[in-house]
Every structure is written in C-alpha cells, then in structure tokens.
Design a protein around this motif. Structure first.
Motif, mmCIF file in Angstrom:
data_model
loop_
_atom_site.group_PDB
_atom_site.id
_atom_site.type_symbol
_atom_site.label_atom_id
_atom_site.label_comp_id
_atom_site.label_asym_id
_atom_site.label_seq_id
_atom_site.Cartn_x
_atom_site.Cartn_y
_atom_site.Cartn_z
ATOM 1 N N TYR A 46 0.807 -1.220 0.000
ATOM 2 C CA TYR A 46 0.000 0.000 0.000
ATOM 3 C C TYR A 46 0.845 1.278 0.000
ATOM 4 C CZ TYR A 46 -3.532 -3.412 1.432
ATOM 5 O OH TYR A 46 -4.362 -4.503 1.507
ATOM 6 N N ASP A 70 0.008 -8.832 13.773
ATOM 7 C CA ASP A 70 0.016 -9.802 12.676
ATOM 8 C C ASP A 70 1.068 -9.471 11.624
ATOM 9 O OD1 ASP A 70 -1.766 -12.058 11.427
ATOM 10 O OD2 ASP A 70 -1.311 -10.683 9.786
ATOM 11 N N ARG A 147 -1.139 -19.984 2.966
ATOM 12 C CA ARG A 147 -2.033 -20.496 1.924
ATOM 13 C C ARG A 147 -1.928 -22.013 1.900
ATOM 14 N NH1 ARG A 147 -3.745 -16.269 2.076
ATOM 15 N NH2 ARG A 147 -4.072 -14.676 0.495
ATOM 16 N N SER A 225 -7.873 -7.829 6.058
ATOM 17 C CA SER A 225 -8.380 -6.735 5.211
ATOM 18 C C SER A 225 -9.795 -6.335 5.648
ATOM 19 C CB SER A 225 -8.344 -7.103 3.724
ATOM 20 O OG SER A 225 -7.030 -7.405 3.299
ATOM 21 N N LEU A 227 -11.008 -3.627 6.392
ATOM 22 C CA LEU A 227 -11.459 -2.350 5.826
ATOM 23 C C LEU A 227 -11.439 -2.417 4.301
ATOM 24 C CD1 LEU A 227 -9.544 -0.014 8.315
ATOM 25 C CD2 LEU A 227 -11.943 -0.742 8.390
ATOM 26 N N GLY A 301 -5.096 -2.858 9.195
ATOM 27 C CA GLY A 301 -3.708 -2.431 9.021
ATOM 28 C C GLY A 301 -3.628 -0.927 8.883
ATOM 29 N N THR A 302 -2.664 -0.324 9.553
ATOM 30 C CA THR A 302 -2.407 1.094 9.342
ATOM 31 C C THR A 302 -0.981 1.416 9.760
ATOM 32 O OG1 THR A 302 -3.062 3.363 9.832
ATOM 33 C CG2 THR A 302 -3.358 1.782 11.606
ATOM 34 N N ARG A 303 -0.458 2.487 9.147
ATOM 35 C CA ARG A 303 0.881 2.961 9.519
ATOM 36 C C ARG A 303 0.782 4.274 10.264
ATOM 37 N NH1 ARG A 303 2.217 2.925 3.330
ATOM 38 N NH2 ARG A 303 0.121 3.799 3.524
ATOM 39 N N ARG A 307 -4.866 7.031 12.880
ATOM 40 C CA ARG A 307 -5.847 6.092 12.318
ATOM 41 C C ARG A 307 -6.013 4.869 13.227
ATOM 42 N NH1 ARG A 307 -4.525 6.185 5.824
ATOM 43 N NH2 ARG A 307 -5.640 8.131 5.425
ATOM 44 N N ASN A 311 -9.390 3.362 14.777
ATOM 45 C CA ASN A 311 -9.784 1.966 14.569
ATOM 46 C C ASN A 311 -10.026 1.244 15.897
ATOM 47 O OD1 ASN A 311 -9.266 2.707 11.957
ATOM 48 N ND2 ASN A 311 -7.453 1.425 11.691
HETATM 49 N N1 LIG Z 1 -3.753 -13.923 5.571
HETATM 50 C C1 LIG Z 1 -3.681 -13.232 4.463
HETATM 51 O O1 LIG Z 1 -3.583 -13.777 3.363
HETATM 52 C C2 LIG Z 1 -3.695 -11.730 4.533
HETATM 53 C C3 LIG Z 1 -3.901 -10.971 3.360
HETATM 54 C C4 LIG Z 1 -3.934 -9.576 3.470
HETATM 55 C C5 LIG Z 1 -3.751 -8.982 4.715
HETATM 56 N N2 LIG Z 1 -3.532 -9.745 5.833
HETATM 57 C C6 LIG Z 1 -3.323 -9.137 7.162
HETATM 58 O O2 LIG Z 1 -4.443 -8.296 7.453
HETATM 59 C C7 LIG Z 1 -3.980 -6.990 7.795
HETATM 60 C C8 LIG Z 1 -5.011 -5.957 7.415
HETATM 61 O O3 LIG Z 1 -5.365 -6.058 6.046
HETATM 62 P P1 LIG Z 1 -4.961 -4.968 4.951
HETATM 63 O O4 LIG Z 1 -3.849 -4.121 5.476
HETATM 64 O O5 LIG Z 1 -4.787 -5.707 3.685
HETATM 65 O O6 LIG Z 1 -6.278 -4.132 4.749
HETATM 66 P P2 LIG Z 1 -7.231 -3.220 5.650
HETATM 67 O O7 LIG Z 1 -6.872 -3.354 7.082
HETATM 68 O O8 LIG Z 1 -8.594 -3.543 5.222
HETATM 69 O O9 LIG Z 1 -6.902 -1.759 5.106
HETATM 70 C C9 LIG Z 1 -5.619 -1.198 5.212
HETATM 71 C C10 LIG Z 1 -5.628 0.122 4.479
HETATM 72 O O10 LIG Z 1 -6.566 0.988 5.109
HETATM 73 C C11 LIG Z 1 -5.944 2.200 5.471
HETATM 74 N N3 LIG Z 1 -6.546 2.588 6.754
HETATM 75 C C12 LIG Z 1 -6.510 1.899 7.926
HETATM 76 N N4 LIG Z 1 -7.190 2.530 8.884
HETATM 77 C C13 LIG Z 1 -7.670 3.675 8.324
HETATM 78 C C14 LIG Z 1 -8.451 4.754 8.790
HETATM 79 N N5 LIG Z 1 -8.891 4.802 10.057
HETATM 80 N N6 LIG Z 1 -8.745 5.776 7.911
HETATM 81 C C15 LIG Z 1 -8.330 5.729 6.640
HETATM 82 N N7 LIG Z 1 -7.583 4.731 6.127
HETATM 83 C C16 LIG Z 1 -7.252 3.711 6.966
HETATM 84 C C17 LIG Z 1 -4.478 1.899 5.556
HETATM 85 O O11 LIG Z 1 -3.715 3.030 5.197
HETATM 86 P P3 LIG Z 1 -2.536 3.649 6.162
HETATM 87 O O12 LIG Z 1 -1.565 2.555 6.441
HETATM 88 O O13 LIG Z 1 -1.969 4.722 5.314
HETATM 89 O O14 LIG Z 1 -3.267 4.123 7.380
HETATM 90 C C18 LIG Z 1 -4.311 0.827 4.482
HETATM 91 O O15 LIG Z 1 -4.103 1.408 3.228
HETATM 92 C C19 LIG Z 1 -2.645 -6.889 7.035
HETATM 93 O O16 LIG Z 1 -1.827 -5.864 7.568
HETATM 94 C C20 LIG Z 1 -2.089 -8.261 7.243
HETATM 95 O O17 LIG Z 1 -1.490 -8.366 8.521
HETATM 96 C C21 LIG Z 1 -3.508 -11.107 5.748
#
Ligand SMILES: NC(=O)c1ccc[n+]([C@@H]2O[C@H](COP(=O)([O-])OP(=O)(O)OC[C@H]3O[C@@H](n4cnc5c(N)ncnc54)[C@H](OP(=O)(O)O)[C@@H]3O)[C@@H](O)[C@H]2O)c1
Length: 349
Positions: A46, A70, A147, A225, A227, A301-303, A307, A311
């Motif tokens: 991202y 995670d 996977r 994911s 969000l 996930g966020t950096r 945010r 969350n």
């Molecule tokens: N098991 C698997 O196959 C698998 C696959 C994908 C992910 N994961 C795990 O799941 C975690 C979360 O999923 P994800 O990172 O893919 O997606 P997510 O949590 O649905 O979304 C992350 C995105 O949302 C943004 N975000 C987060 N909080 C926000 C807020 N309050 N306002 C606005 N934007 C916000 C983040 O940007 P910023 O960072 O810029 O805030 C980032 O771009 C991953 O970090 C990983 O550990 C696992």
C-alpha cells in the motif's frame, strides 16, 4: 459505549487501556484484545513504507491495549524486513503481546512472489527458525499456514506445526484462507486455534460454509483486510492515484471502473449512517465485524497512530439491530468486484 452512544475519546482510552475488551480465540487458551493490528502495509502493498510512523503506530497500539500483532514471512518479500521491524518495535513489551506470523510461500524467485507455494515440513521448519530470528524472540504465539499448498497434505502441515508447538517454539496453530474440508482435516491432527481469512462488509464469502465450521470446531476467527484494503474508510481514491505496484492497482477488482463507482456509492451511504451516530465509517465497518460473534478479532492495518486510535475505538461502538439491518440493506452481498483476480484464487483451500 458511553451513555451518549458515542465512542470514548482517545485520551480516555489511553488512560484505561483495559477498555479494549478481550476476546477468546479457539478453545486452546488464546485470548486477545478485541481489535488487533496488521503490519503488512508497513513494508509492502500500500505505497511507500514509513518506518518512523509504523513504529509509532506499533507503540500506540500497545498503549491502547492491542495485543494481537500480525506479520508474515511474505511481508518482507524474502528479506525478513517486516518481521524485523515488528520485532524491534515491540522489544520493550514483547511479553505483553502476541506475535502471529505465517509460512507457506516459496520466495526464492522474485518474479513469482505470492504465487509459488511451499509448505513442505522441512520448509516450514526453516521459515519458522528464520521468523524467530527476524522477530528476535524465542517463540511465535500464532503460526499460520498462509495459503493451503495443494502439493503437501494438510495432515503433514498440522503434524509439523504440532511438533514446533511441542518444542516450545510455537504456541498456537492457525490456518489462512483454508476451506471447510482442509480445516477439518488439519484440526483432526492438531487443534487449530484460529482461522484468518478476508472478511468485511465488502467480502462476505466466509459466511456460507467457513464460519459454521470454525464455530462447530471451536476455532477463533481473524478477519483480514477488514477495511477492504482501505475502501471502507474516508480515504479511498481511484486505483490510478495509487503507486503502480500498489495491490489496489494490480490485484483488486473492487477498484476497477464500473465496480469502483458502485462501491463508492455504498460507502457514502454507510458514511451517512455512521455520521448520524457520531462514528466514522471505518468504525462502523469494524464494529460490524465485532458484532458477527465474540470469536472474531479483526486486524485492520495502518501505519498511522491517529488512524490506529480511530480503529481501536471501534471496539466501543455497539451496533443495534436497526443499524445492522440498515447496513445489510446498503450492502446485502458485499462489494462489486472480486478481491483478487479469478486466476489466483482456484489454488486456495
Ligand atoms: N492472511 C492473508 O492472506 C492476509 C492478506 C492480506 C492482509 N492480511 C493481514 O491483514 C492486515 C489488514 O489487512 P490490509 O492491510 O490488507 O487491509 P485493511 O486493514 O482492510 O486496510 C488497510 C488500508 O486501510 C488504510 N486505513 C486503515 N485505517 C484507516 C483509517 N482509520 N482511515 C483511513 N484509512 C485507513 C491503511 O492506510 P494507512 O496505512 O496509510 O493508514 C491501508 O491502506 C494486514 O496488515 C495483514 O497483517 C492477511
């Protein structure tokens, strides 16, 4: 939730970190703060990494009572960087948190990263040892198969993780994106504590067959994911505005023209509902997941520390029956467009 129906201020949450309720994942003794933190975006997927902000986010998460952190071998793209970042950041409070990481990919060929699988027992052991070293820890709290590998019987995978547990290197066994049959077979060899799979207002496939099985077997559920990769926030942009290697550009059909506009319209309606209650749409999306059962711990996930605060505060949003019905009306089946291209999904489960 406060009597006014609003979420408590971040200042109040920081004073009372125990305000983040704990949830039980599976029947082997694993418990975690109701909302965890995903670290994938800290090193890949991202946009450009921001190490300082990522470390500040990890520290803030701990202050607010987040315990489930995670990561995965994959998120370092073969360098170990994601696990190293996490391990460094949590050194001062390692014993107060849970580190979950994952094996299951062959990362030796940069051109096939994310597509080449390897869950052979010897590879699992090698990856687990590398993860321990990169994380700077003596045990992995949750070790997931990232996977399902069609070339390795799941019984061999469960047996190998069971051995690592017996050796004290791993505490709990997890699966990711496994289907019902695989979950049952793995669980029969070594108890699975937690299943991690994509689940959100945008992605509801697990509801039909997967959630009933994990509930029957007493396995906790970690929606990833949650969000919708950032779509279920106020910050979504058209794919072309993200970096060329951003996953939302390369993989996710929910951003494709035609789907994108429909999904933006749904998020607009969700935002109106959230705002009428004093929540953000992000909080609504996370609270909806928490309302699906006490066995659910999402890992947004966020950096960004700010945010992250937004969350985590979603743990104090209580959706009533009317709110849940309205959400269902807005998004009865999830988003328009698939979360991954059809070509990459058939090998799973
Ligand atoms: N098991 C698997 O196959 C698998 C696959 C994908 C992910 N994961 C795990 O799941 C975690 C979360 O999923 P994800 O990172 O893919 O997606 P997510 O949590 O649905 O979304 C992350 C995105 O949302 C943004 N975000 C987060 N909080 C926000 C807020 N309050 N306002 C606005 N934007 C916000 C983040 O940007 P910023 O960072 O810029 O805030 C980032 O771009 C991953 O970090 C990983 O550990 C696992």
């Amino acid at each position: 939730m406060t009597s006014a129906g609003r979420v408590p201020s971040v200042e109040r949450m920081a004073e009372h970190t125990t305000l983040l309720p704990r949830r039980t994942l599976g029947t082997q003794g694993l418990t975690a703060g109701a909302i965890g933190l995903g670290t994938m975006g800290m090193t890949m997927a991202y946009g450009a990494p921001d190490e300082r902000s990522s470390i500040a986010t990890l520290h803030r998460a701990h202050e607010l009572g987040v315990t489930l952190f995670d990561t995965a071998e994959l998120y370092g793209l073969g360098t170990g960087s994601n696990e190293q970042l996490l391990g460094r950041a949590v050194r001062g409070f390692r014993d107060e948190i849970l580190i979950a990481t994952k094996f299951g990919f062959d990362l030796s060929d940069p051109a096939r990263i994310g597509r080449a699988l390897d869950s052979r027992p010897e590879h699992i052991r090698e990856v687990a040892e590398n993860s321990l070293r990169h994380l700077g820890t003596d045990r992995i709290d949750v070790l997931y198969q990232h996977r399902v590998d069609p070339d390795v019987p799941i019984e061999d995978v469960a047996g190998t993780v069971g051995e690592l547990i017996a050796e004290g290197k791993v505490r709990y066994f997890g699966l990711s994106e496994a289907g019902p049959g695989t979950i049952r077979r793995a669980h029969a060899v070594h108890p699975v504590s937690v299943l991690q799979t994509e689940y959100s207002l945008f992605e509801r496939a697990v509801e039909a067959e997967v959630l009933p099985v994990v509930r029957e077997l007493g396995i906790g559920f970690v929606p990833y994911s949650p969000l919708g990769r950032g779509f279920l926030t106020g910050a979504v942009r058209p794919a072309a505005e993200y970096d060329a290697d951003d996953m939302r550009h390369t993989m996710d059909e929910r951003w494709r023209p035609g789907n994108y506009e429909k999904n933006v319209a749904a998020v607009r309606e969700l935002t109106e509902l959230a705002q009428s209650k004093g929540w953000t749409v992000t909080q609504l999306a996370l609270a909806w997941l928490l309302a699906q059962g006490d066995d659910v711990v999402p890992i947004p996930g966020t950096r960004s520390p700010r945010r992250l605060e937004e969350n985590v505060a979603a743990a104090h949003v209580d959706l009533g029956a009317e709110d849940l019905a309205r959400v269902q009306e807005i998004l009865p089946y999830g988003a328009a467009g698939s979360r991954y291209p059809a070509a990459v999904m058939p090998t799973w489960r």
